[in-house]
Scaffold this active site. Structure first.
Site, PDB file in Angstrom:
ATOM      1  N   TYR A 154     -17.225  -5.104 -47.967  1.00  0.00           N
ATOM      2  CA  TYR A 154     -17.685  -6.168 -47.068  1.00  0.00           C
ATOM      3  C   TYR A 154     -19.212  -6.221 -47.019  1.00  0.00           C
ATOM      4  O   TYR A 154     -19.821  -7.295 -47.119  1.00  0.00           O
ATOM      5  CB  TYR A 154     -17.108  -5.908 -45.676  1.00  0.00           C
ATOM      6  CG  TYR A 154     -17.430  -6.927 -44.624  1.00  0.00           C
ATOM      7  CD1 TYR A 154     -16.847  -8.187 -44.622  1.00  0.00           C
ATOM      8  CD2 TYR A 154     -18.310  -6.618 -43.581  1.00  0.00           C
ATOM      9  CE1 TYR A 154     -17.126  -9.110 -43.636  1.00  0.00           C
ATOM     10  CE2 TYR A 154     -18.591  -7.535 -42.582  1.00  0.00           C
ATOM     11  CZ  TYR A 154     -17.995  -8.773 -42.615  1.00  0.00           C
ATOM     12  OH  TYR A 154     -18.281  -9.685 -41.633  1.00  0.00           O
ATOM     13  N   LYS A 158     -21.618  -9.284 -48.179  1.00  0.00           N
ATOM     14  CA  LYS A 158     -22.432  -9.958 -47.164  1.00  0.00           C
ATOM     15  C   LYS A 158     -23.911  -9.944 -47.512  1.00  0.00           C
ATOM     16  O   LYS A 158     -24.625 -10.926 -47.253  1.00  0.00           O
ATOM     17  CB  LYS A 158     -22.190  -9.313 -45.796  1.00  0.00           C
ATOM     18  CG  LYS A 158     -20.846  -9.690 -45.180  1.00  0.00           C
ATOM     19  CD  LYS A 158     -20.661 -11.194 -45.135  1.00  0.00           C
ATOM     20  CE  LYS A 158     -19.459 -11.627 -44.346  1.00  0.00           C
ATOM     21  NZ  LYS A 158     -19.258 -13.098 -44.415  1.00  0.00           N
TER      22      LYS A 158
END
Length: 294
Positions: A154, A158
């Protein structure tokens, strides 16, 4: 109604933070395309917008599906003739420590967050260039900016969205396409079980969405990273220190270790206007004059 007659696409907006984004943009006058994997969820948000006097349409499909994204864009163009705003909000989590994480889970998260944002941005890019107006918002995260345990996939995706933002903002500047990033902290399905119950109560996702107005309006900045949560707003920056010139001596590595405090001294650090500014600073330190690029 600062967004009156603007057309906005919000991905992953059938619930949670995306739903709040869609409702907020509609409340500011935007006509909203509500995208979600679940058609029923998307239609539910559309019904809320229409009941409040707004205009919206549902678009079911994955942001990783090029054909589905293209169909969504074409439907919006057919209905309203333009696309002014894209909010890349769709995302998933597959949290595990890196030791336990499979590459399939790593790839899936990167595909949805990064490739999904790239696919959707590409689908509206020529439209925005042709109309010389566009506003794109990437959804980044403190996990990408600063790291969080168990979120290697993640966090990588991001922060990659920030890199995408930086370059698209430069390439879109002469077409009045402004590209920014929003780093939200909100109580959603993605944060349930990660944050404490007390914290989740304070993190109403509706308190994040007003930050969009600053990022997608006529006077929006570009290349901003807006951190938002619990009604609090701040900006994050990727900076470059003044550094220290060591040269090419045989013991350059040892010298760097000895002078690490100088190289990392944050006094006078700057936010580069473009990537080659690092090279420009290095060339200036080496006494090389003239432009860096050919």
């Amino acid at each position: 109604m600062l967004l009156k007659d603007r057309v906005a696409i919000v991905t992953g907006s059938g619930g949670g933070l995306g739903r709040c984004h869609a409702l907020y943009l509609a409340s500011q006058g935007a006509r909203v395309v509500v995208n979600d994997l679940a058609e029923a969820a998307a239609k539910g948000v559309v019904d809320e917008i229409v009941a409040a006097g707004g205009q919206a349409m549902a678009a079911a499909g994955s942001v990783t599906d090029v054909d589905a994204v293209q169909a969504m864009v074409e439907a919006a163009m057919q209905a309203w003739g333009r696309i002014d705003i894209l909010v890349n909000n769709a995302g998933i989590l597959r949290d595990k420590s890196f030791a336990k994480m499979t590459m399939d889970d790593f790839r899936l998260v990167v595909d949805v967050h990064l490739m999904g944002a790239a696919i959707c941005s590409k689908a509206v890019w020529e439209i925005m260039r042709a109309q010389t107006y566009g506003r794109i918002v990437m959804t980044t995260s403190s996990s990408g900016l600063y790291g969080n345990f168990g979120q290697a996939n993640y966090g990588a995706a991001k922060l990659a969205q920030v890199g995408l933002m930086q370059t698209l903002a430069i390439e879109g500047a002469k077409y009045d396409i402004k590209v920014n990033a929003l780093a939200p902290t909100a109580a959603t399905q993605m944060t349930a079980g990660i944050l404490s119950d007390e914290v989740l109560k304070a993190l109403d996702p509706a308190l994040v969405s007003p930050g969009l107005l600053a990022l997608v309006g006529d006077d929006a900045p570009t290349r901003a990273i807006l951190c938002a949560g619990a009604g609090h707003f701040a900006t994050a920056n990727i900076t470059l220190t003044q550094g220290v010139r060591i040269g090419g001596a045989e013991d350059a590595g040892e010298q760097l270790i000895a002078r690490w405090a100088e190289a990392s001294d944050r006094a006078g650090e700057a936010v580069p206007a473009f990537g080659f500014q690092q090279a420009a600073q290095e060339m200036a330190s080496a006494g090389v004059e003239g432009p860096v690029t050919a």
